[in-house]
Each structure stands twice: as C-alpha cells, then as structure tokens.
Enzyme design. Structure first.
Site, PDB file in Angstrom:
ATOM      1  N   GLN A   1       0.893  -1.203  -0.100  1.00 55.96           N
ATOM      2  CA  GLN A   1      -0.186  -0.057  -0.049  1.00 55.96           C
ATOM      3  C   GLN A   1       0.909   1.253  -0.125  1.00 55.96           C
ATOM      4  O   GLN A   1       0.698   2.235   0.785  1.00 55.96           O
ATOM      5  CB  GLN A   1      -1.249   0.060   0.929  1.00 55.96           C
ATOM      6  CG  GLN A   1      -1.956  -1.160   1.083  1.00 55.96           C
ATOM      7  CD  GLN A   1      -2.751  -1.410   2.432  1.00 55.96           C
ATOM      8  OE1 GLN A   1      -2.876  -0.291   3.205  1.00 55.96           O
ATOM      9  NE2 GLN A   1      -3.152  -2.699   2.772  1.00 55.96           N
ATOM     10  N   HIS A   2       1.824   1.164  -1.066  1.00 57.59           N
ATOM     11  CA  HIS A   2       2.738   2.446  -1.029  1.00 57.59           C
ATOM     12  C   HIS A   2       2.507   3.126  -2.545  1.00 57.59           C
ATOM     13  O   HIS A   2       3.744   3.263  -3.232  1.00 57.59           O
ATOM     14  CB  HIS A   2       4.193   1.860  -1.196  1.00 57.59           C
ATOM     15  CG  HIS A   2       4.525   1.512   0.486  1.00 57.59           C
ATOM     16  ND1 HIS A   2       5.539   0.439   0.669  1.00 57.59           N
ATOM     17  CD2 HIS A   2       3.951   1.658   1.567  1.00 57.59           C
ATOM     18  CE1 HIS A   2       5.654   0.218   1.903  1.00 57.59           C
ATOM     19  NE2 HIS A   2       4.643   0.857   2.569  1.00 57.59           N
ATOM     20  N   THR A   3       1.303   3.261  -2.812  1.00 59.60           N
ATOM     21  CA  THR A   3       1.229   3.793  -4.237  1.00 59.60           C
ATOM     22  C   THR A   3       1.680   5.161  -4.541  1.00 59.60           C
ATOM     23  O   THR A   3       1.271   6.089  -3.759  1.00 59.60           O
ATOM     24  CB  THR A   3      -0.549   3.853  -4.433  1.00 59.60           C
ATOM     25  OG1 THR A   3      -1.033   2.679  -4.147  1.00 59.60           O
ATOM     26  CG2 THR A   3      -0.588   4.095  -6.023  1.00 59.60           C
TER      27      THR A   3
END
Length: 542
Positions: free
Chosen positions: A467-469
């Site tokens: 979840q490091h977009t």
C-alpha cells in the site's frame, strides 16, 4: 475572530483550498497558515478530530494497524487487481492525518538514489542535497537529535525500537549469522542491512501527521478553516485556471472559491479528481463523456507500488506483549534475481525489505487481543521502483470506482525478487539463532522453496501489497506530457492555480515506504507556494 474548525464555510473566496487533510495535506494547511494574511481552507471527506482525545486510544495504539482491519471506519476501501486474477481491497486513511493515522508508524526516508533519480528526470529541486534540509526540519529525532543528517525541532517525533523482545533479538542475531551488515539508522543513507525501524510511534502512541502538524492550537488560527465530512467531487476550471472546488456535504453540492487549489487527497483519489475535472488522458475522458480541459496522458498511466507476501512462524515459547509498537527489526538487502543464497546485502539501495511484526497477523487484521504464543509474521516486500500500474476512469459519476490494475508479477525480474525475499526469510528462520525460539516457517515448505515454479505459484496465491502507491500524477517537465502531469512543485501543467501535493507526484515509488516522503512533499510544496510571487500572500518569514 472565533475559530472556524468544523463550521459551515463562509461564502467567500479563500486564498488556498487544500483538498485532503491527510499526511501531506496536514503539512500544507499548517505551513501555509503560518502566514497570517493568507486565508487557508482545508477540507476532507473524513472527520477532523481535535487532539489525541478526538482520535481515541484505539486509533492511536502503536500495537494496532487500523488500515489492516477490513472496513475500519477511519478508512475507505478501493477495489483493485494486483494481477489479472488477484482482486484486492486497498484501504486509505479517511480521517485527519490520512494514511499516517491508520498505517504502522513506519517512517523511513527514501534513499539518496531515489531523490537523485527523480531529480535527473527533470526535477532538480528533489536531489538529495536539496531535500536534506527539509528532512531535517520536519523531524524531531529522539535518538540522534540535531546534526548534519537529523533535526530536533520538527513536528514529527521519530524513535527507533530496541531489540528487547525475544523475537526482535532473534531476528538481529539471525541476520548477523547470515552475514548481513548492521544498519542502525535507516535514515542516514548507509548501506542497507539489518536495523531498527524509525517510527512516529512514541511511547506506544502513533503521532500521525494530523496530530503533529494540526494540533488544536494550529486548527484555531483565525486564518485557517478546517472542515471534515466534505467530499470533493471536482475542481472548477474557468479559462484555463482553477477557481474552486465542488464539494458534497449532507447530500448537497456547492463550490468553494479559491485563488489556488491544492489536491492532497492521496495517490488514488487525487488522479480521480483530476479526471473528473477534465484533466487526464483524452481518450479516457471522452469515452465517459467528460469535457477535456487538459489532455494529460500521464495521469494514471504508470504508477508504482510494492508487492508483498507474508510468512508466518511459530514461537516455541509464550512471550509477553511487546511494548510500544508492533514493529520489530527490519532487513534491507539486494536481490540477485531469484537465486540469492542469503548472505550479505549486495550493492545498491536494497530492493528487498523483510519487516518483522511482534504481534500476530490476526491481531493486526482484527484489532482484537494479542494471542499469547500465536504465530508471528514477516512482511516481505519487493521495493524496487517499478511503474507497472494503471488506473482509468470508468464513469463521469464520481461515486463509480476507478479501474485500478497494479500489474504485479508481470516479469521474471519481479517474480525473482519476491522469490529471493521468501527464501532469505526462510533461511533466517532456520538459522541457529532463530532455531532456539522458533519452530521454523509455517509455510512454504522445502518442496516449494526448492523449486522456482512451485514458489512462484505460492507467491501468486499469497500476494498482497504494501500500500505504497506513488506516481499516479507524476512530476517532470511540461514538454514530456506522456511522463509528467505536474512540475517539481506540483503545479499542474496547462492549468493555472492548481497543484498536486501527495505521493501522486513522485515519478515512481521510492525504495522504502513513502510515509516520510509524503510529509516531505507537503513541506517542499508549502515552501514553494509561500515563495511564489504569483500566489496570494507570498511572504515566507521562516
């Protein structure tokens, strides 16, 4: 003038409207309102609590990760596809502080190589030398204090964990036994290795960006209005200039007039707002009937994130609950394409991360009581900057979710990195230092680990995301529209008075989680706005 936090908006024009009070948006609202003559409005779809009591203890508990809990009220869920056959729900923070309120408190800087790569892509303000003063100014490093690499006066308080838990000590000793070097300060740009995690969890309390930058005394500034429960629907653009934002509240929509609009709604919502406003790939906008304001093919065309798998292991003993944080140690190392035997860190910035949790996965996912003696997880991520994702608008209706494809595991190189990470984690668990405290990994077994095809299949079946977009609205020169939608200070190419300030603008994801970089983005762009003579109230007294 009485404070206007949480009240109905005054029907007038604001100098700056910040859309999103998340990690970067909190920074912007705080820094821009330091100029008393600049009238700032920050709006967010979620609630904007005042101080720690407004968040409640569960949301700030360092042993919990609210974003890992499905349907948590402080998050919104975005349906995505990690691979064509792997659907997923990606949560993002929907509360003051955004995802810094619901994440794990990991606060590691991007690597020098990341900053210099972004600078070389036409963004010279993002070189490591140029951003280091901002990195020092935003932190209060409780371990290292003031010095050439760290600061002790910034809003973000940072502390590193101690290996005083048996599992953390075993991880440290196992990493040493396999030949990995020490990496005691993961924010100092030393070669990658094993070390503690810099974190904004202090004495067991998650100090998110909202608490750090927008405490009650800042929210009460007479020139700052903060409104929760307002969902932005689109930017108003007239004659090539952004003039305001349409928001929805209580079933009604109305426009907020602005001299400057800054979108800080996050790497998934910000590109959606741009597309709903007619700024995006022409073919996609015309397909859904949105009038084209600016053909911006880079919006959503090639974002990046970090694929992740979880390996659990069974402790031999029943240990006490960890103190302070769920985070144990962290190992960074460099992949060799699927054949790594598990010794040394290799060269470069480290494209694999093995992150230890000191609490069971069930606790992170449910928020329930820590199960004594339960299995403990390692989070294994491939953190090389890979632009494999694409998001596209599906409807002119803002409530229709985007089509989001992460494009994970699309190459042999991608699969090889995760294969390396899984095999090294298994080797750590089977090393003598860990053998004394663990029964070994709960899976995969040797019949999978020893065969590339079998391990690739296991990875596909267990694939998740860190979840490091990043990179959905990438920065770069205006003459490269297929690769850049904004300039290095977040100004949207071809639309005056409109900026983006969140991890959307990073050309690709850094080699580390982007929470610290998101705060940095807020600082850099706030300074740029304050120093821009074309902006209302351009003074910068600092």
């Amino acid at each position: 003038m009485p404070p206007r936090h949480g009240t109905a908006p005054v029907r007038r024009r604001y100098d700056v409207v910040v859309v999103g009070a998340g990690t970067a948006g909190s920074v912007l609202a705080a820094r821009l309102s330091e100029d008393p003559d600049r009238d700032v409005l920050v709006v967010d779809a979620g609630p904007l609590p005042r101080g720690p009591a407004g968040f409640g203890p569960a949301l700030l508990d360092g042993l919990l990760v609210p974003g890992a809990q499905p349907n948590h009220p402080a998050t919104s869920a975005h349906p995505v596809r990690l691979t064509p056959t792997r659907p997923w729900l990606v949560p993002r923070g929907r509360v003051l502080g955004g995802s810094s309120t619901v994440n794990g408190g990991y606060f590691v800087r991007a690597r020098r190589e990341d900053f210099d790569r972004w600078a070389a892509a036409g963004n010279p303000a993002w070189s490591y030398e140029r951003v280091l003063p901002f990195l020092r100014a935003l932190e209060n490093d409780l371990d290292h204090g003031d010095g050439p690499l760290h600061g002790d006066r910034g809003p973000m308080r940072i502390r590193r964990g101690r290996p005083d838990h048996p599992a953390a000590a075993a991880f440290r000793d196992a990493a040493h036994a396999l030949g990995f070097p020490d990496d005691p300060d993961k924010n100092d740009q030393a070669p990658p290795g094993f070390g503690p995690v810099p974190s904004n969890v202090i004495d067991g309390v998650r100090r998110n960006a909202g608490l750090s930058y927008l405490p009650p005394e800042v929210l009460d500034r007479p020139n700052l209005t903060a409104l929760g429960g307002r969902t932005a629907r689109r930017v108003v653009v007239e004659n090539g200039r952004a003039t305001g934002v349409v928001v929805e509240h209580g079933g009604r929509r109305f426009a907020l007039d602005a001299g400057t609009v800054v979108l800080s709604a996050g790497a998934l919502v910000t590109p959606h707002l741009l597309q709903l406003s007619g700024i995006g790939p022409r073919a996609d906008l015309e397909r859904v009937g949105i009038p084209v304001v600016r053909d911006a093919p880079a919006v959503g065309s090639g974002f990046s994130d970090h694929p992740q798998v979880v390996l659990e292991w069974a402790p031999r003993d029943v240990w006490r609950e960890p103190s302070g944080s769920w985070l144990g140690g962290c190992l960074h190392l460099t992949s060799t394409g699927g054949t790594l035997a598990g010794t040394g860190s290799g060269g470069g910035p480290g494209d694999l991360e093995i992150l230890q949790s000191l609490v069971p996965l069930s606790h992170l996912v449910t928020g329930g009581a820590v199960t004594a003696g339960g299995p403990l997880p390692f989070l294994v991520s491939a953190v090389a900057p890979r632009r494999t994702g694409r998001l596209r608008i599906r409807s002119a209706d803002p409530t229709t979710p985007l089509s989001i494809d992460y494009g994970y595991l699309g190459s042999r190189e991608d699969q090889g990195r995760l294969r390396d990470g899984v095999r090294v984690t298994a080797a750590l668990l089977e090393s003598p230092p860990f053998a004394g405290v663990a029964h070994g990994p709960l899976g995969p077994g040797p019949e999978v680990l020893d065969h590339d095809d079998a391990l690739d299949q296991w990875i596909r079946e267990h694939l998740g995301t860190a979840q490091h977009t990043c990179g959905t609205v990438p920065m770069g020169p205006a003459d490269e529209p297929r690769h850049a939608a904004v300039d290095q200070f977040g100004r949207v190419h071809g639309v005056r008075g409109l900026r983006v300030a969140d991890t959307s603008i990073l050309p690709d994801a850094p080699h580390r989680g982007p929470a610290a970089t998101a705060v940095l983005i807020g600082e850099v762009i706030a300074r740029a706005i304050r120093n821009d003579p074309s902006e209302p109230c351009p003074r910068d007294p600092r």
